[in-house]
Write a protein that holds these residues in place. Structure first.
Motif, PDB file in Angstrom:
ATOM      1  N   GLN A  10       0.816  -1.215   0.000  1.00  0.00           N
ATOM      2  CA  GLN A  10       0.000   0.000   0.000  1.00  0.00           C
ATOM      3  C   GLN A  10       0.861   1.282   0.000  1.00  0.00           C
ATOM      4  N   VAL A  11       0.360   2.311  -0.681  1.00  0.00           N
ATOM      5  CA  VAL A  11       1.094   3.575  -0.748  1.00  0.00           C
ATOM      6  C   VAL A  11       0.571   4.479   0.353  1.00  0.00           C
ATOM      7  N   THR A  12       1.434   4.886   1.275  1.00  0.00           N
ATOM      8  CA  THR A  12       0.980   5.750   2.373  1.00  0.00           C
ATOM      9  C   THR A  12       1.813   7.023   2.500  1.00  0.00           C
ATOM     10  N   LYS A  13       2.959   7.069   1.807  1.00  0.00           N
ATOM     11  CA  LYS A  13       3.868   8.209   1.985  1.00  0.00           C
ATOM     12  C   LYS A  13       4.039   9.001   0.697  1.00  0.00           C
ATOM     13  N   ALA A  14       4.233  10.291   0.876  1.00  0.00           N
ATOM     14  CA  ALA A  14       4.481  11.156  -0.287  1.00  0.00           C
ATOM     15  C   ALA A  14       5.775  11.916  -0.079  1.00  0.00           C
ATOM     16  N   ILE A  15       6.574  12.007  -1.132  1.00  0.00           N
ATOM     17  CA  ILE A  15       7.762  12.873  -1.119  1.00  0.00           C
ATOM     18  C   ILE A  15       7.449  14.096  -1.982  1.00  0.00           C
ATOM     19  N   ALA A 125      15.147   8.280   0.875  1.00  0.00           N
ATOM     20  CA  ALA A 125      15.210   6.806   0.964  1.00  0.00           C
ATOM     21  C   ALA A 125      15.021   6.300   2.397  1.00  0.00           C
ATOM     22  N   ALA A 126      15.715   6.917   3.365  1.00  0.00           N
ATOM     23  CA  ALA A 126      15.659   6.400   4.746  1.00  0.00           C
ATOM     24  C   ALA A 126      14.242   6.545   5.305  1.00  0.00           C
ATOM     25  N   HIS A 127      13.559   7.637   4.968  1.00  0.00           N
ATOM     26  CA  HIS A 127      12.202   7.869   5.485  1.00  0.00           C
ATOM     27  C   HIS A 127      11.205   6.878   4.886  1.00  0.00           C
ATOM     28  N   VAL A 128      11.359   6.613   3.604  1.00  0.00           N
ATOM     29  CA  VAL A 128      10.378   5.790   2.890  1.00  0.00           C
ATOM     30  C   VAL A 128      10.579   4.300   3.174  1.00  0.00           C
ATOM     31  N   GLY A 129      11.838   3.864   3.307  1.00  0.00           N
ATOM     32  CA  GLY A 129      12.129   2.450   3.558  1.00  0.00           C
ATOM     33  C   GLY A 129      11.772   1.589   2.353  1.00  0.00           C
ATOM     34  N   GLY A 130      11.131   0.451   2.597  1.00  0.00           N
ATOM     35  CA  GLY A 130      10.883  -0.510   1.516  1.00  0.00           C
ATOM     36  C   GLY A 130       9.490  -0.434   0.918  1.00  0.00           C
ATOM     37  N   GLU A 131       8.786   0.677   1.118  1.00  0.00           N
ATOM     38  CA  GLU A 131       7.401   0.776   0.599  1.00  0.00           C
ATOM     39  C   GLU A 131       7.343   1.591  -0.691  1.00  0.00           C
ATOM     40  N   PRO A 132       6.331   1.304  -1.525  1.00  0.00           N
ATOM     41  CA  PRO A 132       6.129   2.212  -2.664  1.00  0.00           C
ATOM     42  C   PRO A 132       5.691   3.578  -2.136  1.00  0.00           C
ATOM     43  N   PHE A 133       5.984   4.627  -2.872  1.00  0.00           N
ATOM     44  CA  PHE A 133       5.676   5.974  -2.387  1.00  0.00           C
ATOM     45  C   PHE A 133       5.319   6.873  -3.566  1.00  0.00           C
ATOM     46  N   ALA A 134       4.644   7.971  -3.232  1.00  0.00           N
ATOM     47  CA  ALA A 134       4.283   8.941  -4.274  1.00  0.00           C
ATOM     48  C   ALA A 134       5.308  10.068  -4.290  1.00  0.00           C
ATOM     49  N   TRP A 209       3.413  12.426 -25.455  1.00  0.00           N
ATOM     50  CA  TRP A 209       2.989  12.215 -24.072  1.00  0.00           C
ATOM     51  C   TRP A 209       4.102  12.633 -23.121  1.00  0.00           C
ATOM     52  N   ALA A 210       3.873  13.705 -22.400  1.00  0.00           N
ATOM     53  CA  ALA A 210       4.883  14.298 -21.522  1.00  0.00           C
ATOM     54  C   ALA A 210       4.659  13.867 -20.070  1.00  0.00           C
ATOM     55  N   ILE A 211       5.769  13.714 -19.355  1.00  0.00           N
ATOM     56  CA  ILE A 211       5.682  13.341 -17.935  1.00  0.00           C
ATOM     57  C   ILE A 211       5.355  14.599 -17.135  1.00  0.00           C
ATOM     58  N   ILE A 212       4.302  14.536 -16.321  1.00  0.00           N
ATOM     59  CA  ILE A 212       3.989  15.664 -15.440  1.00  0.00           C
ATOM     60  C   ILE A 212       4.315  15.273 -13.989  1.00  0.00           C
ATOM     61  N   GLY A 213       4.190  16.225 -13.070  1.00  0.00           N
ATOM     62  CA  GLY A 213       4.782  16.063 -11.741  1.00  0.00           C
ATOM     63  C   GLY A 213       4.106  15.163 -10.725  1.00  0.00           C
ATOM     64  N   ARG A 214       3.641  14.000 -11.128  1.00  0.00           N
ATOM     65  CA  ARG A 214       3.093  13.020 -10.178  1.00  0.00           C
ATOM     66  C   ARG A 214       3.652  11.644 -10.523  1.00  0.00           C
ATOM     67  N   TYR A 215       4.146  10.957  -9.511  1.00  0.00           N
ATOM     68  CA  TYR A 215       4.755   9.636  -9.721  1.00  0.00           C
ATOM     69  C   TYR A 215       4.380   8.722  -8.565  1.00  0.00           C
ATOM     70  N   ILE A 216       4.239   7.429  -8.849  1.00  0.00           N
ATOM     71  CA  ILE A 216       4.236   6.419  -7.791  1.00  0.00           C
ATOM     72  C   ILE A 216       5.473   5.575  -8.071  1.00  0.00           C
ATOM     73  N   CYS A 217       6.382   5.527  -7.119  1.00  0.00           N
ATOM     74  CA  CYS A 217       7.655   4.835  -7.366  1.00  0.00           C
ATOM     75  C   CYS A 217       7.750   3.563  -6.551  1.00  0.00           C
TER      76      CYS A 217
END
Ligand code: UTP
Length: 309
Positions: A10-15, A125-134, A209-217
């Motif tokens: 689950q995605v719970t964190k945003a950078i 990286a240290a804050h997010v750890g091993g989870e997917p993030f936005a 198709w251009a990349i805009i400023g939202r990502y799920i990594c």
């Protein structure tokens, strides 16, 4: 899916990276972060945090740098101001001041020097750890009625890997963005990304198709970023790391999918778009539109007639 497994994906964190120099908006950004420029009466960055929260991401990590202290102050309590408003019983303004500090759990990490968006994300990286993030860019606004981020999280849950947001732009604008080579999927708004190029000349762009400023990594992006050499402009590019992930299978942090976005988006780090954003947002505000719209119509009529001076 077992609960344990679900909580891993689950995605719970945003950078939110806000450490850039904002050179396109100088001299205003000499001492004020561009993310703090007001859109009517709220700084751009607050809309971005609100968007993250409304997609269920209330753990927000900002990647900051020098000159960005006002961002931290904005998301903190302002006791003296609040007390002054409380004494005057100015409840509306008191609530508007408190809104930004109550929104989310906001954390900060410094980027030292602005070595590019990819490097900024790696600082988390240290804050997010091993989870997917936005990742949400702090100067890129998505209309409040849009559900882009929620859709991207859904796509990550379905396909795994990373997800980018793509918007179709005019050919002459392609060189301002990262650009994607894509293949359709069974879902009309989702594509498989087969390649990415950062700011290509128009004749070398794989699509519009251009990349805009939202990502799920996928968290696998951190290992790739650590090995990504500086690219265009001497900066470590997030696009270069995503390009590497797009070539990989699920066991190695891939693949990359794109959500095709056709809604409202505003690049407030660019002067003309910034002006457009302020005018549009003002026209949608019930407390301002009644006075502002007739003035705007009159101004345009006078401008057409050449009598605005
Ligand atoms: P931009 O390229 O739009 O920001 O990066 P910039 O470098 O500040 O802008 P200009 O071109 O000089 O006007 C997109 C986002 O990534 C952040 C920026 O703050 C912006 O929100 N960023 C960029 C970082 O946090 N660190 C960096 O090294 C570069």
């Amino acid at each position: 899916m077992a609960d344990e497994q679900r909580s891993v994906t689950q995605v719970t964190k945003a950078i939110i990276p806000v450490a850039g120099l904002g050179t396109r908006f100088l001299p205003a950004t000499k001492s004020t972060p561009k993310e703090m420029l007001p859109i009517v009466d709220k700084p751009a960055i607050q809309y971005v945090v609100e968007e993250a929260v409304s997609a269920g991401l209330d753990d927000v990590l900002m990647i900051t740098g020098r000159n960005k202290r006002s961002i931290e102050d904005h998301f903190d309590r302002a006791y003296e101001l609040e007390e002054a408003l409380r004494v005057k019983a100015d409840i509306d303004r008191l609530n508007s001041v408190r809104e930004s500090s109550d929104l989310a759990q906001v954390h900060y990490v410094r980027q030292g020097e602005p070595r590019g968006l990819g490097h900024a994300v790696l600082c988390g990286a240290a804050h997010v750890g091993g989870e997917p993030f936005a990742v949400l860019l702090g100067d890129d606004l998505i209309g409040a009625r849009e559900t882009l981020l929620k859709r991207m999280i859904e796509v990550r849950q379905t396909y795994g890997g990373s997800v980018i947001a793509l918007m179709e732009v005019e050919p002459e604008q392609v060189s301002l963005y990262g650009c994607a080579a894509i293949r359709p999927t069974d879902e009309p708004d989702v594509v498989t990304v087969t390649d990415l190029v950062e700011k290509p000349p128009v004749d070398q762009a794989p699509s519009r198709w251009a990349i805009i400023g939202r990502y799920i990594c996928d968290p696998g992006i951190f290992d790739v970023l650590r090995k990504t050499p500086p690219g265009r402009g001497g900066e470590i590019q997030l696009t270069d790391a995503l390009r590497e992930l797009a070539r990989r299978g699920p066991a190695e942090g891939g693949p990359v999918h794109g959500v095709l976005f056709r809604g409202q988006r505003y690049d407030t780090g660019n002067k003309v778009d910034y002006l457009r954003t302020v005018v549009e947002f003002a026209c949608e505000r019930p407390d301002l539109a009644e006075e502002f719209l007739p003035w705007l119509r009159d101004f345009l009529a006078r401008h057409e007639a050449g009598s605005t001076r």
